[in-house]
Write a protein that holds these residues in place. Structure first.
Motif, PDB file in Angstrom:
ATOM      1  N   LEU B 150      33.420 -70.299  14.617  1.00 44.46           N
ATOM      2  CA  LEU B 150      33.109 -68.944  14.160  1.00 44.46           C
ATOM      3  C   LEU B 150      32.704 -68.928  12.692  1.00 44.46           C
ATOM      4  N   LEU B 151      33.431 -69.705  11.874  1.00 41.68           N
ATOM      5  CA  LEU B 151      33.061 -69.756  10.461  1.00 41.68           C
ATOM      6  C   LEU B 151      31.666 -70.332  10.308  1.00 41.68           C
ATOM      7  N   GLY B 152      31.366 -71.326  11.139  1.00 43.37           N
ATOM      8  CA  GLY B 152      30.014 -71.877  11.125  1.00 43.37           C
ATOM      9  C   GLY B 152      29.007 -70.770  11.387  1.00 43.37           C
ATOM     10  N   ALA B 153      29.295 -69.960  12.405  1.00 41.55           N
ATOM     11  CA  ALA B 153      28.381 -68.858  12.729  1.00 41.55           C
ATOM     12  C   ALA B 153      28.260 -67.890  11.559  1.00 41.55           C
ATOM     13  N   ILE B 154      29.357 -67.714  10.821  1.00 45.47           N
ATOM     14  CA  ILE B 154      29.301 -66.798   9.685  1.00 45.47           C
ATOM     15  C   ILE B 154      28.472 -67.393   8.549  1.00 45.47           C
ATOM     16  N   ALA B 155      28.585 -68.719   8.366  1.00 45.88           N
ATOM     17  CA  ALA B 155      27.862 -69.350   7.259  1.00 45.88           C
ATOM     18  C   ALA B 155      26.378 -69.541   7.579  1.00 45.88           C
TER      19      ALA B 155
END
Ligand SMILES: Nc1ncnc2c1ncn2[C@@H]1O[C@H](COP(=O)(O)OP(=O)(O)OP(=O)(O)O)[C@@H](O)[C@H]1O
Ligand SMILES: [Mg+2]
Lengths: 253, 298
Positions: B150-155
């Motif tokens: 999810l953090l990847g998707a946010i970044a």
């Protein structure tokens, strides 16, 4: 009669924004000669050069009609091997853009792409092509420096050398001396005279004087149309079309 | 009229200056506040206790290593997702996609960047975590892996938009030069365009790291929040707890001035320093490559 290397037939080009940059061009380019394309800005000279090695594939084009035969093969045919074509028909651009590699890297890149791995061949190509553009003595001790460190004139000659290293049959030059001082310009023009023995050269000059100096054949372009095409000696002394005459005597342009 | 102009000449530059300086003042104040509240930790809690492998404040276990390792694990995982995906998307948008696709994709990705992260957290809990649990056969799907994804998707939107700007700024002549030498489109991207945009792409990655390490809401929702020291590679499949989630979850409940309160601020300092290091190394990389270019050009 010299051999015809490239035959352009009824070539028309319209960009995606509607600009008609070439209209029904018919032109036979002779082998082992320098053909000069000249005329006022926006005449379609660069557009024509970019058609000859299909660089226009990468721009948005609305219509491209007509035929371009190189050695009898229509290169606009979708089945053409574009990569092979670009190796056979090399291009030098108006603004020299050295690639972000070393001097040597700029020269060997094209060959490596073509699959050449033998170091001796690569070294030989580096030296030969640099000598052809009179750059060898200036850079032979720093072949591994970044190419961007060269002066503008040296970069321009490097760009020419990197095309020569591929041993193309046809060389397209778009204002290759526009940023050069008279001495460098002289060197490049002298190399072209050498090169035409083995290559077919098409040049967009940066001035009428240069056109007159180097042209074996000259073609005058005006707003996408070919107005006049003749051996240089005839065209610059006795132009047949009034518009050509006006342009070369400086009455408009 | 003249006096009005003089008046403008006098006040406007001062106003602008004041705005500029106030930014510096705010950062300094925040840092000062953090230090004031957090530094006493070093006096009150022995260093050995801070290096304790357990974070269990109720029983006075203040080991912050599990939290640091949790943050790092999730962030590294996020970058492993965001880097290839973000750079790949940037290359696609700037080099490959036809114009109409580009015109749809760019605003779409910017929209994604503006999405409140709590919404992604929802998706994480409702969709991603159950999927991971079933698919990987784990006891729970709320793991570091879920956080990383999810953090990847946010970044990704951050990485895409900055990397895409950098690719866009590469002069067209580089590409044409390579094409004219017989390079294919892909060879041109890989050997010429991407290297030429290197410093911008690096900035994109660094800012992406900054974006993920500071992210709180999503990780709090999906990482399971177990403060376990992550030492093995397969920790990625177990629950972890990050520094940000710890501060957010516990700050509301501690007594002001207590040891627990101080340690939370100390974690804030650590977080601040990590962001600072990321930012400084990013600018150092960019500065170095700029200086090299300047040296070469002069
Ligand atoms: N990529 C493009 N998209 C749309 N129009 C273009 C594009 N490239 C060139 N043109 C237009 O096509 C016409 C011919 O341009 P071209 O560059 O071929 O002229 P030129 O003869 O080389 O001019 P110059 O002497 O200034 O280099 C111009 O009107 C130009 O605006
Ligand atoms: Mg031109």
């Amino acid at each position: 009669m010299p051999m015809v290397k490239i035959s352009i037939q009824a070539l028309s080009l319209q960009y995606a924004d509607g600009t008609e940059s070439l209209r029904g061009i018919n032109l036979d380019i002779h082998a082992n000669a320098i053909t000069v394309l000249f005329g006022p800005a926006g005449g379609g000279k660069s557009s024509l050069l970019r058609c000859l090695n299909r660089l226009n594939d990468l721009t948005e084009v609305r219509t491209l009609a007509g035929r371009i035969l190189v050695d009898g093969q229509d290169i606009l045919d979708p089945k053409t091997d574009v990569i092979a074509l670009r190796r056979k028909v090399g291009m030098v651009f108006a603004r020299p853009v050295v690639l972000p590699f070393s001097i040597r890297g700029n020269l060997t890149y094209g060959l490596e792409l073509a699959g050449e791995r033998r170091k001796s061949r690569l070294d030989e190509a580096v030296e030969t092509s640099l000598r052809q553009v009179a750059l060898w003595d200036e850079v032979k001790d720093r072949l591994d420096d970044p190419a961007i460190a060269l002066s503008g004139g040296q970069q321009q000659r490097l760009c020419l050398a990197r095309v020569l290293a591929l041993r193309p049959e046809v060389i397209l030059l778009d204002e290759p001396t526009s940023g050069l001082d008279p001495i460098s310009t002289g060197k490049v023009e002298a190399s072209l005279q050498e090169l035409k023995r083995n290559h077919t050269i098409i040049l967009v000059p940066h001035s009428i004087q240069q056109a007159a100096r180097v042209a074996d054949y000259a073609a005058f372009f005006l707003q996408g149309e070919l107005i006049e095409y003749a051996p240089g000696a005839d065209l610059f002394t006795a132009p047949r079309d009034k518009r050509t005459g006006d342009y070369i005597t400086g009455r408009f342009g | 009229m003249n006096s009005k102009q003089n008046w403008q000449e006098f006040f406007i530059p001062r106003l602008i200056k004041a705005c500029g300086y106030s930014a510096i003042v705010f950062v300094a104040l925040i840092f000062f506040f953090l230090l004031r509240e957090g530094l006493p930790t070093l006096v009150e809690v022995p260093l050995k206790a801070l290096l304790d492998p357990r974070w269990y404040p109720i029983e006075e276990h203040f080991g912050i290593l599990p939290l640091i390792s949790g943050s790092l694990l999730v962030t590294v995982g996020a970058m492993l997702v965001a880097m290839p995906f973000g750079i790949g998307t940037a290359v696609f948008i700037s080099e490959i996609a036809p114009r109409w696709v580009r015109e749809i994709l760019k605003p779409l990705i910017e929209l994604l960047g503006g999405l409140p992260s709590v919404m992604l957290g929802f998706l994480g809990i409702l969709v991603l975590a159950p999927f991971l649990r079933v698919f990987l056969n784990l006891p729970t799907g709320l793991t570091a892996l879920a956080g990383s994804l999810l953090l990847g998707a946010i970044a990704v939107p951050t990485v895409v938009s900055i990397a895409e700007d950098a690719l866009d700024a590469v002069p067209r002549g580089y590409r044409e030069g390579a094409w004219a030498l017989g390079a294919t489109k892909w060879q041109t991207i890989w050997r010429v365009t991407l290297p030429a945009a290197k410093s911008g792409v690096l900035t994109a990655v660094m800012l992406g790291i900054g974006r993920s390490i500071g992210e709180t809401m999503t990780v709090m929702m999906v990482t399971g929040n177990a403060p376990v020291l992550a030492v093995k590679l397969n920790s990625i499949f177990s629950p972890v707890r990050t520094m940000t989630a710890t501060i957010a979850a516990e700050m509301g409940e501690v007594a002001s001035g207590s040891v627990h309160y101080r340690v939370l601020f100390f974690i804030g300092i650590v977080l601040f320093l990590i962001s600072l290091i990321v930012n400084i190394s990013a600018s150092a990389v960019i500065f170095r490559s700029k200086k090299r270019a300047e040296r070469i050009l002069s």
